[in-house]
Design a protein around this motif. Structure first.
Motif, short mmCIF file in Angstrom:
data_model
loop_
_atom_site.label_atom_id
_atom_site.label_comp_id
_atom_site.label_asym_id
_atom_site.label_seq_id
_atom_site.Cartn_x
_atom_site.Cartn_y
_atom_site.Cartn_z
N LYS A 161 0.61 -6.97 -8.08
CA LYS A 161 1.02 -5.76 -8.78
C LYS A 161 1.21 -4.59 -7.83
CE LYS A 161 -0.28 -2.93 -12.78
NZ LYS A 161 -1.31 -2.72 -13.83
N ASN A 162 0.56 -4.64 -6.68
CA ASN A 162 0.64 -3.53 -5.73
C ASN A 162 1.89 -3.57 -4.87
OD1 ASN A 162 -1.90 -2.63 -6.64
ND2 ASN A 162 -2.97 -3.98 -5.19
N VAL A 163 2.68 -4.63 -4.95
CA VAL A 163 3.87 -4.73 -4.08
C VAL A 163 5.11 -4.19 -4.77
CG1 VAL A 163 2.90 -6.71 -2.88
CG2 VAL A 163 4.41 -7.07 -4.83
N LYS A 164 4.96 -3.52 -5.90
CA LYS A 164 6.12 -2.93 -6.56
C LYS A 164 6.75 -1.87 -5.68
CE LYS A 164 4.50 -3.54 -11.33
NZ LYS A 164 4.19 -2.82 -12.60
N ASP A 165 8.07 -1.86 -5.65
CA ASP A 165 8.83 -0.86 -4.89
C ASP A 165 9.72 -0.12 -5.87
OD1 ASP A 165 10.15 0.69 -3.06
OD2 ASP A 165 11.07 -0.97 -1.96
N LEU A 166 9.21 0.95 -6.46
CA LEU A 166 9.95 1.66 -7.50
C LEU A 166 11.17 2.36 -6.93
CD1 LEU A 166 7.00 3.18 -9.58
CD2 LEU A 166 8.11 0.94 -9.78
N ILE A 167 11.03 2.93 -5.75
CA ILE A 167 12.17 3.62 -5.14
C ILE A 167 13.28 2.63 -4.79
CG2 ILE A 167 12.91 5.03 -3.19
CD1 ILE A 167 10.14 6.25 -3.11
N GLY A 168 12.89 1.47 -4.23
CA GLY A 168 13.88 0.44 -3.92
C GLY A 168 14.54 -0.11 -5.17
N GLY A 169 13.76 -0.29 -6.23
CA GLY A 169 14.33 -0.76 -7.49
C GLY A 169 15.31 0.25 -8.08
N PHE A 170 14.94 1.52 -8.01
CA PHE A 170 15.84 2.55 -8.53
C PHE A 170 17.13 2.61 -7.72
CE2 PHE A 170 17.52 6.86 -8.62
CZ PHE A 170 17.57 7.13 -9.98
N THR A 171 17.04 2.45 -6.40
CA THR A 171 18.23 2.49 -5.55
C THR A 171 19.17 1.32 -5.86
OG1 THR A 171 16.93 3.55 -3.80
CG2 THR A 171 19.04 2.59 -3.17
N LEU A 172 18.60 0.12 -6.00
CA LEU A 172 19.42 -1.04 -6.33
C LEU A 172 20.03 -0.91 -7.72
CD1 LEU A 172 17.05 -3.82 -4.96
CD2 LEU A 172 19.29 -3.25 -4.03
N CYS A 173 19.25 -0.35 -8.64
CA CYS A 173 19.75 -0.18 -10.00
C CYS A 173 20.89 0.84 -10.03
CB CYS A 173 18.61 0.28 -10.90
SG CYS A 173 18.87 -0.03 -12.65
N ALA A 174 20.77 1.89 -9.24
CA ALA A 174 21.83 2.89 -9.17
C ALA A 174 23.11 2.30 -8.58
CB ALA A 174 21.37 4.09 -8.33
N ARG A 175 22.97 1.42 -7.60
CA ARG A 175 24.14 0.77 -7.01
C ARG A 175 24.82 -0.14 -8.03
NH1 ARG A 175 28.70 0.71 -4.42
NH2 ARG A 175 29.17 -1.24 -3.34
N ALA A 176 24.02 -0.92 -8.79
CA ALA A 176 24.59 -1.77 -9.82
C ALA A 176 25.24 -0.95 -10.93
CB ALA A 176 23.51 -2.68 -10.40
N ALA A 177 24.63 0.19 -11.27
CA ALA A 177 25.21 1.05 -12.30
C ALA A 177 26.53 1.63 -11.86
CB ALA A 177 24.22 2.17 -12.65
N SER A 178 26.66 1.94 -10.57
CA SER A 178 27.93 2.48 -10.07
C SER A 178 29.05 1.45 -10.14
CB SER A 178 27.76 2.96 -8.63
OG SER A 178 27.50 1.87 -7.76
N LEU A 179 28.67 0.16 -10.19
CA LEU A 179 29.67 -0.91 -10.31
C LEU A 179 29.96 -1.26 -11.77
CD1 LEU A 179 28.42 -3.24 -7.44
CD2 LEU A 179 30.39 -1.72 -7.40
N GLY A 180 29.33 -0.53 -12.71
CA GLY A 180 29.63 -0.72 -14.13
C GLY A 180 28.71 -1.67 -14.85
N HIS A 181 27.57 -2.03 -14.28
CA HIS A 181 26.65 -2.93 -14.96
C HIS A 181 25.96 -2.17 -16.09
CE1 HIS A 181 23.42 -5.87 -15.57
NE2 HIS A 181 24.18 -6.73 -14.90
N ILE A 182 26.12 -2.64 -17.33
CA ILE A 182 25.65 -1.88 -18.50
C ILE A 182 24.14 -1.83 -18.54
CG2 ILE A 182 25.66 -1.80 -21.02
CD1 ILE A 182 28.41 -3.11 -20.96
N ASP A 183 23.46 -2.96 -18.32
CA ASP A 183 22.00 -2.95 -18.35
C ASP A 183 21.42 -2.10 -17.23
OD1 ASP A 183 21.93 -4.56 -20.56
OD2 ASP A 183 21.79 -6.43 -19.43
N ALA A 184 22.09 -2.05 -16.10
CA ALA A 184 21.62 -1.19 -15.01
C ALA A 184 21.77 0.28 -15.39
CB ALA A 184 22.39 -1.48 -13.73
N LEU A 185 22.85 0.62 -16.07
CA LEU A 185 23.01 2.00 -16.55
C LEU A 185 21.89 2.36 -17.51
CD1 LEU A 185 26.86 2.22 -17.21
CD2 LEU A 185 25.56 3.75 -15.73
N ARG A 186 21.56 1.46 -18.42
CA ARG A 186 20.51 1.74 -19.39
C ARG A 186 19.15 1.85 -18.69
NH1 ARG A 186 22.15 -1.67 -22.73
NH2 ARG A 186 23.29 -0.25 -24.08
N GLU A 187 18.89 0.97 -17.74
CA GLU A 187 17.63 1.03 -17.00
C GLU A 187 17.53 2.32 -16.20
OE1 GLU A 187 13.99 -0.94 -16.00
OE2 GLU A 187 15.62 -1.72 -17.24
#
Length: 339
Positions: A161-187
């Motif tokens: 549980k301690n290996v979560k990378d919230l900043i890295g997850g948010f960065t990857l999610c933002a990149r997927a959202a910029s490509l039009g991924h709907i679930d990434a936009l919602r996340e």
């Protein structure tokens, strides 16, 4: 048969050189398939592989002749293969299917990299290899691979549980959202509204949620037969009233088409999980199992359904959980030492 002039019609397959001698012609003058250049055959196979609807379409072509079998396994053909070409069902998985998928991945096929990465990560539990394959697809702007890596970072999948990378997850999610991924936009919208992995910004988060709903509606209306059916407005629990999705506004949505990698996981883990102590994502189109106990979040209303991400929770809500979700019964804790 003779004509009026006394001449005879020539027989089929013969050539008349004179009136008394017939010469038999060869039945096959030339094999035109062998004269086709390899470039032409490769272009035909690329077209076939890129438009195949199932693995049997491409496998049937490879079994036609030795030339198709040899050129069909060319790296250029495999790199252009569609995702349905290697969408093998879980019941038909075999070492040969694994080798073919690995060969497509080595040829540079991004869909094969993502599919094999998901199978390696969640089925064979080769976390490093699976994440590397998904990263190989993510580098080439594969939106689904970026979103899957974001889920892994948010949940700390494959670790503690301690290996979560919230900043890295948010960065990857933002990149997927910029490509039009709907679930990434919602996340991304929920992360901004809750301040999860990024500074809290409710207005910006609400804008991303509205954009996800708009893209969801546009993708449905662009189909030949839209599945939007006007209906009664639903009674929503308080947790969902802040940002209703399209299904909550009184429309019945058709189920989205899942990626073959997710369909493979769903079919494989339909009746059992790798470890009975671990749970699966309750959204049927996901198929991800937990990699450690209590990795996935629960529905805060019913406490029964488990989800790997907010995107899967929103999908499952519009697919029918909104009708079955009931507040959990909370029993008061009675102090045994009190009166």
């Amino acid at each position: 048969m003779r004509t009026r002039g006394g001449n005879s019609y020539p027989l089929v397959g013969t050539q008349v050189t004179n009136r008394r001698k017939r010469v038999k012609l060869p039945s096959v003058l030339c094999n035109f398939f062998d004269t086709l250049p390899d470039d032409v055959v490769l272009s035909i196979l690329v077209k076939l592989a890129s438009t195949a609807d199932c693995p049997a379409d491409f496998a049937a072509a490879l079994s036609t002749c030795k030339r198709f079998n040899g050129l069909g396994l060319n790296s250029f053909v495999l790199s252009q293969a569609s995702v349905e070409t290697f969408a093998v069902k879980a019941v038909k998985w075999s070492p040969s299917a694994n080798r073919f998928l690995q060969r497509c991945s080595d040829a540079g096929n991004v869909e094969a990299c993502y599919t094999l990465g998901m199978i390696q990560f969640y089925v064979f539990q080769n976390r490093r290899t699976g994440a590397a394959l998904m990263a190989k697809a993510a580098i080439r702007s594969h939106a689904t691979a970026l979103y899957s890596l974001a889920i892994i970072q948010f949940n700390g999948s494959g670790g503690t549980k301690n290996v979560k990378d919230l900043i890295g997850g948010f960065t990857l999610c933002a990149r997927a959202a910029s490509l039009g991924h709907i679930d990434a936009l919602r996340e991304l919208g929920h992360c901004l509204k809750d301040g999860y992995g990024i500074g809290k910004n409710e207005a910006e988060g609400q804008r991303f949620l509205l954009e996800a709903n708009a893209r969801d509606l546009a993708s449905i209306c662009s189909t030949p037969s839209p599945g939007l059916i006007p209906g009664r407005r639903l009674n929503l629990p308080p947790i969902m009233t802040g940002s209703p999705s399209i299904g909550e506004l009184g429309f019945i949505l058709p189920p989205p088409i899942s990626h073959p990698a997710n369909r493979f996981l769903s079919d494989l883990f339909a009746n059992h999980t790798p470890d009975p102590a671990f749970r699966m994502c309750s959204y049927g189109g996901c198929g991800r199992p937990e990699t450690r106990m209590h990795e996935f979040r629960r529905c805060s209303v019913c406490g029964v359904m488990n989800y790997c991400s907010r995107g899967c929770q929103a999908r499952d809500w519009t697919m029918g959980h909104n009708k079955n979700c009931r507040p959990m019964v909370r029993f008061p804790i009675i102090n045994a030492g009190g009166r």
